[in-house]
Design a protein around this motif. Sequence first.
Motif, PDB file in Angstrom:
ATOM      1  N   ARG A  14       0.826  -1.205   0.000  1.00 22.05           N
ATOM      2  CA  ARG A  14       0.000   0.000   0.000  1.00 22.05           C
ATOM      3  C   ARG A  14       0.858   1.253   0.000  1.00 22.05           C
ATOM      4  N   LEU A  15       1.948   1.235   0.785  1.00 19.77           N
ATOM      5  CA  LEU A  15       2.855   2.386   0.827  1.00 19.77           C
ATOM      6  C   LEU A  15       3.493   2.625  -0.542  1.00 19.77           C
ATOM      7  N   ARG A  16       3.947   1.546  -1.171  1.00 21.03           N
ATOM      8  CA  ARG A  16       4.568   1.664  -2.499  1.00 21.03           C
ATOM      9  C   ARG A  16       3.556   2.223  -3.512  1.00 21.03           C
ATOM     10  N   ALA A  17       2.331   1.688  -3.483  1.00 19.44           N
ATOM     11  CA  ALA A  17       1.288   2.140  -4.416  1.00 19.44           C
ATOM     12  C   ALA A  17       0.963   3.622  -4.200  1.00 19.44           C
ATOM     13  N   LEU A  18       0.862   4.039  -2.940  1.00 19.52           N
ATOM     14  CA  LEU A  18       0.587   5.455  -2.643  1.00 19.52           C
ATOM     15  C   LEU A  18       1.714   6.354  -3.143  1.00 19.52           C
ATOM     16  N   ARG A  19       2.947   5.920  -2.939  1.00 20.46           N
ATOM     17  CA  ARG A  19       4.094   6.729  -3.375  1.00 20.46           C
ATOM     18  C   ARG A  19       4.094   6.864  -4.892  1.00 20.46           C
ATOM     19  N   LYS A  20       3.874   5.765  -5.594  1.00 19.55           N
ATOM     20  CA  LYS A  20       3.857   5.793  -7.069  1.00 19.55           C
ATOM     21  C   LYS A  20       2.682   6.639  -7.562  1.00 19.55           C
ATOM     22  N   GLN A  21       1.521   6.448  -6.927  1.00 23.94           N
ATOM     23  CA  GLN A  21       0.325   7.197  -7.299  1.00 23.94           C
ATOM     24  C   GLN A  21       0.550   8.703  -7.145  1.00 23.94           C
ATOM     25  N   ASN A  22       1.316   9.092  -6.137  1.00 28.20           N
ATOM     26  CA  ASN A  22       1.600  10.507  -5.886  1.00 28.20           C
ATOM     27  C   ASN A  22       2.818  11.009  -6.655  1.00 28.20           C
ATOM     28  N   GLY A  23       3.476  10.106  -7.389  1.00 25.64           N
ATOM     29  CA  GLY A  23       4.628  10.505  -8.191  1.00 25.64           C
ATOM     30  C   GLY A  23       5.800  11.007  -7.349  1.00 25.64           C
ATOM     31  N   VAL A  24       6.033  10.363  -6.217  1.00 27.82           N
ATOM     32  CA  VAL A  24       7.096  10.777  -5.298  1.00 27.82           C
ATOM     33  C   VAL A  24       8.198   9.720  -5.292  1.00 27.82           C
ATOM     34  N   THR A  39      14.997   3.032   5.321  1.00 30.42           N
ATOM     35  CA  THR A  39      13.851   2.605   6.134  1.00 30.42           C
ATOM     36  C   THR A  39      12.584   2.576   5.288  1.00 30.42           C
ATOM     37  N   LEU A  40      12.387   3.607   4.453  1.00 30.32           N
ATOM     38  CA  LEU A  40      11.209   3.646   3.584  1.00 30.32           C
ATOM     39  C   LEU A  40      11.212   2.460   2.627  1.00 30.32           C
ATOM     40  N   SER A  41      12.370   2.160   2.059  1.00 31.93           N
ATOM     41  CA  SER A  41      12.500   1.052   1.122  1.00 31.93           C
ATOM     42  C   SER A  41      12.182  -0.280   1.819  1.00 31.93           C
ATOM     43  N   ARG A  42      12.702  -0.447   3.035  1.00 28.27           N
ATOM     44  CA  ARG A  42      12.458  -1.681   3.783  1.00 28.27           C
ATOM     45  C   ARG A  42      10.989  -1.799   4.198  1.00 28.27           C
ATOM     46  N   LEU A  43      10.335  -0.664   4.512  1.00 23.62           N
ATOM     47  CA  LEU A  43       8.909  -0.684   4.835  1.00 23.62           C
ATOM     48  C   LEU A  43       8.107  -1.154   3.624  1.00 23.62           C
ATOM     49  N   GLU A  44       8.423  -0.593   2.452  1.00 26.69           N
ATOM     50  CA  GLU A  44       7.688  -0.942   1.233  1.00 26.69           C
ATOM     51  C   GLU A  44       7.898  -2.399   0.829  1.00 26.69           C
ATOM     52  N   SER A  45       9.096  -2.922   1.070  1.00 21.70           N
ATOM     53  CA  SER A  45       9.380  -4.313   0.679  1.00 21.70           C
ATOM     54  C   SER A  45       8.898  -5.326   1.717  1.00 21.70           C
ATOM     55  N   GLY A  46       8.524  -4.842   2.908  1.00 19.60           N
ATOM     56  CA  GLY A  46       8.074  -5.738   3.966  1.00 19.60           C
ATOM     57  C   GLY A  46       9.201  -6.224   4.858  1.00 19.60           C
ATOM     58  N   ALA A  47      10.440  -5.754   4.598  1.00 17.51           N
ATOM     59  CA  ALA A  47      11.581  -6.160   5.416  1.00 17.51           C
ATOM     60  C   ALA A  47      11.576  -5.465   6.777  1.00 17.51           C
TER      61      ALA A  47
END
Length: 191
Positions: A14-24, A39-47
């Motif tokens: 969901r975080l990855r989709a929101l970021r892409k949707q917002n073009g960030v 940390t953001l990358s690890r949150l998005e990947s589930g790590a």
Amino acid sequence: MDELEQVLGGVGPRLRALRKQNGVTLAGLSELTGISVSTLSRLESGARKPTLELLLPLAKAYRVPLDELVGAPPTGDPRLHPRPIKRYGQTILPLTRRPGGVQAFKHIIPAGRPGEPKPQSHEGYEWLYVLNGRLRLLLGEHDLVLNAGEVAEFDTRVPHWFGSADARAVEFLSLFGPQGERLHVRARHRR
């Protein structure tokens, strides 16, 4: 525990989709939230498991409720039950629920003798639309009367006060931006 793991496992996508949707980009989001790119990358990947400490700034950055960010299950009655606020002799109904940004309110000033004007000033920008009645707006040195269907917008750092222009009730909508966001009205295309 399995249901909790399912909910937490859905946060990253969901975080990855929101970021892409917002073009960030991750770097842009990091700058906006103060959370490191790794940390953001690890949150998005589930790590990395999401925590409230990490999710609150992300919900604010994306301007979504925390429930939506984590995909919380529905909690029953979907109707909104805004709690009226009684202030300055009027009833104020909040019409928005999201934190930050422009907030919408409906104001109801009851019939009766208008109170003594006490102009106030504060940070922000306000837009008013009169639904019913006649609204008296003191704005700096101006003393205005707005009728139903009329609009006013102003910087709230200018001392202002509003009340009934006569002894009848007044209803109006108010959009307020605490950081001074102005409303942008799109012009009609000429044919």
